[in-house]
Design an enzyme around this catalytic site. Structure first.
Site, PDB file in Angstrom:
ATOM      1  N   LYS A   1       0.885  -1.174   0.000  1.00 36.79           N
ATOM      2  CA  LYS A   1       0.000   0.000   0.000  1.00 36.79           C
ATOM      3  C   LYS A   1       0.916   1.215   0.000  1.00 36.79           C
ATOM      4  CE  LYS A   1      -3.570   2.563   2.362  1.00 36.79           C
ATOM      5  NZ  LYS A   1      -4.052   2.968   3.695  1.00 36.79           N
TER       6      LYS A   1
ATOM      7  N   GLY B   1      -8.940   9.337   9.255  1.00 39.43           N
ATOM      8  CA  GLY B   1      -9.283   9.427  10.665  1.00 39.43           C
ATOM      9  C   GLY B   1     -10.406  10.420  10.967  1.00 39.43           C
TER      10      GLY B   1
ATOM     11  N   ALA C   1      -9.932   5.579   3.812  1.00 37.98           N
ATOM     12  CA  ALA C   1      -9.875   6.805   4.615  1.00 37.98           C
ATOM     13  C   ALA C   1     -11.224   7.506   4.739  1.00 37.98           C
ATOM     14  CB  ALA C   1      -8.855   7.806   4.078  1.00 37.98           C
ATOM     15  N   GLY C   2     -11.578   7.833   5.966  1.00 43.85           N
ATOM     16  CA  GLY C   2     -12.771   8.614   6.231  1.00 43.85           C
ATOM     17  C   GLY C   2     -14.023   7.810   6.533  1.00 43.85           C
TER      18      GLY C   2
ATOM     19  N   ASN D   1      -9.961   1.270   9.209  1.00 44.64           N
ATOM     20  CA  ASN D   1      -9.032   1.018  10.306  1.00 44.64           C
ATOM     21  C   ASN D   1      -9.486   1.768  11.570  1.00 44.64           C
ATOM     22  OD1 ASN D   1      -6.917   0.795  12.129  1.00 44.64           O
ATOM     23  ND2 ASN D   1      -5.327   1.189  10.659  1.00 44.64           N
ATOM     24  N   THR D   2      -9.342   3.095  11.549  1.00 43.39           N
ATOM     25  CA  THR D   2      -9.642   3.900  12.738  1.00 43.39           C
ATOM     26  C   THR D   2     -11.002   3.570  13.360  1.00 43.39           C
ATOM     27  OG1 THR D   2      -8.322   5.734  11.892  1.00 43.39           O
ATOM     28  CG2 THR D   2      -9.924   6.259  13.590  1.00 43.39           C
TER      29      THR D   2
END
EC number: 2.8.1.10
Lengths: 256, 256, 256, 256
Positions: D98, D159, D185-186, D207-208
């Site tokens: 990645k 995040g 992301a997001g 992830n987050t």
């Protein structure tokens, strides 16, 4: 072009209605309201009911182009609203009334049932009633049927500055209404006000966003211009949203 | 207050930039651009490159306050852009350039790689470069590093009239940029333009929404006012969004 | 964990309520409803009122886990609603009722005044009333006060598939309600249903989006999973929205 | 139906990719990743580069169905990325990568120029490259041309949990891409993940939102279900958005 707004028997050239709450002081309020060009200014009954006050708010609202619109902010049901309306008519010598009934102290959401009940009684007693309500298309029609002079659906919660969260429902209300539609509550920036006018609202009411600004006079001017711009765009017809790009410029084909 | 915008060596009092594409005819274009108050007008090279045309577009743009901004609309890579830029400089006698490189004929999205490459070369050759790009914060910084005079991130796809779909990223770009930020593409209504200015953009570029309106002169006026209103609100400081209601009026407690 | 939903005297393990309108045929409807896992299915009175129909809809809804929820779709006022409710109780042998009153034939917006009036009468007559209403927080409280078993605020206009346009108001309703909140109307995709559950809704009602899909059985399964996922996320606590980035990965500092 | 996802030479049955950052501890991470069903897990190089650590992260990722996807989080340009990639290949014995290059320490926005440069070099050196990028349609095509195995456009800032702010651009990317599109992301809630899949994304990376939840195992399960639901809806074909209401139920005309 003559693009005025008529509510009941009054003709307005400004489509920006304002309020008197939350300003730092009365002089600042007066300066901002004059800058806004507003011809209809709502004032809570309590502000005007104290005798012997040195710097009475009414003195600062005493201008030929400014009409007062007493409101019933704080009442919780139809009986209290009718009582407050009569006190206001007496105190301010006007039968115009912004009818606000909100039993909920946290979000100040309006009560549709009590509002319709009070509107019906107040219209019969000769008031020019402008009810503050949820953006509920059927309620707007029912209020129209009992004779209100305009409807005032909310854009988002009072004082939230969130703008036109109810836009989809405002579209329906505007399409169906036979009385003027004034978007009230939640308008936090001039662009929100312009968007309401572009959508076809007849007017907007702005208070918090002007009063709590760091520079109320300047922001009032900005709102005045934005409302005029939005109305002008509505009259000109705004462009449709497209889902595929279209170049503004001819593609430079001399390169091929 | 003196709130002018400086790009390279030029000072602008209007923050509404416009374009010349898609108007019904040259006279209508001229009238709309005058109504807009715009001092920077972009024009595609091809429009000005035909000799002997009876009603040349340039004649209609010949006003002391209007600066021309040739654009490279239609080029697909850096080489074509540099070539077109030089032709434009020759033809229009200005080293200002709106750099547009979009290899995609359907959505006309800009190419970040070729745009940076071309910008670097053009800056070295003495051009005042204003690149049209995606709302990509890092790309904006890299363009700034190679010396562009301003950045022109898109609000939404060209001609879509969808407004500020990229707002979250425009916030970051505006926060980080050391050169003026001009929001370009997608602005369909005056309220969109006002919102861009409220967010802190230095200017907006509007073309399609004016040109294809049923009444370009009136909508151009509306955009002019909305841009001024939005800028004024930005300077005054707009109110924060709240998640709990706060009444504008004192709650009528005389009833208790 | 035992995360069931209780409305009146019934306990539900599925939080996806469904409807029976618009399906291509009864068998397809039955297959989709079984795939959805739904335990509460609304049905319009008219669908069940014709004697001697060969392929009666009720036969396809005859499953032990499926409870019927007759609705009053099409009535225009409280009197018609009460009349229809009694017919439905007789025909379907249940005192549960989805109360829908929409005088507006175009947008089918519910009438707050007639709905409250009818709800009060029907509760007194022993019905378990679930009223379909605008996302109006005060109306929800008033319906709760007259004894409804749940409230069913709309997400967006019926059949629009626009999702949760009323989200700001649903947040307030969910915060304040003492009866279950079922988001009804406008839910067009599984992600909309999941978002309603994440916001704390007790259940959702989906009909059009399943019935008119090219593959009702598969989309019903998708809705079932999305509702479970959204509820699970609500119970786990979803992450807050941040305005500044935070890396998920430790920044690779070995390079420094 | 066989609805698997192929990237380079690997076939995935799960379309939920995950990360390893921000978990409270390694065991919690392992439990959550197993609950998610994820078959591709990204891990920052630094996490695995310390010798002699007692509770090495790799031990917790050692499951037959889990493929590792080393990332270059923290590098600021192409050179650093290539260097980090080679270290990662050595340490983790995989040529999958990645590619993340973000020079901006505050918002961690990816650099389009360096990313393309690094991608080209890494593909030539035999890496299977999945670049994390802005939702820029032209950049995606250029990365595809240099041979990346998939593109990973962002939904909103890393995040931020803001969801699909870039949706209009993701639509274009998905329409035009010949390699898998993974939204990264997001994504803050299962409904965001479902919405990405409904829009036609091939996979999402979360992830987050899992790692910082109060209950990572449960939220991981919710994401798994939501991704499956969204994909199922995409395959079934979701309903179109309508601007006029359409009743789900036949209007009760027996009353007329």
């Amino acid at each position: 072009m003559n693009d005025t707004l008529k509510i009941a028997d009054k003709v307005f050239t400004s489509r920006l209605f304002t309020g008197t709450g939350k300003f730092g002081n009365h002089q600042l309020m007066e300066d901002a309201l004059l800058a806004s060009g507003s011809e209809l200014v709502t004032v809570a009954l309590r502000r005007v009911s104290i005798d012997g006050e040195d710097d009475d708010i009414l003195r600062h609202l005493h201008h030929p182009h400014i009409h007062l619109l007493p409101n019933t902010s704080g009442v919780r049901n139809a009986d209290e609203a009718v009582f407050a309306a009569k006190l206001a008519r007496e105190a301010l010598q006007t039968n115009w009334l912004k009818l606000e009934i909100h039993p909920d102290p946290k979000y100040l959401m309006p009560d549709p049932i009590e509002t319709l009940k009070a509107a019906e009684r107040l219209v019969k007693e000769g008031f020019v009633v402008l009810p503050y309500i949820h953006a509920d298309p059927v309620l707007c029609k029912r209020l129209e049927e009992v004779g209100v002079a305009a409807v005032m659906p909310l854009g988002s919660p009072i004082g939230s500055n969130m703008g036109l969260k109810t836009l989809e429902f405002l579209h329906i209300i505007i399409e169906q209404s036979n009385v003027p539609v004034v978007v009230d509550a939640g308008i936090g920036t001039p662009s929100h006000a312009a968007a309401a006018m572009e959508a076809g609202a007849d007017a907007v009411l702005v208070n918090t966003a002007i009063a709590v600004s760091g520079d109320p006079v300047r922001i009032a001017t900005a709102f005045r211009m934005a409302v005029e711009a939005g109305r002008m765009a509505y009259n000109a017809g705004t462009a449709a949203i497209r889902t595929q790009a279209e170049s503004s410029s001819p593609l430079t084909d001399f390169l091929n």
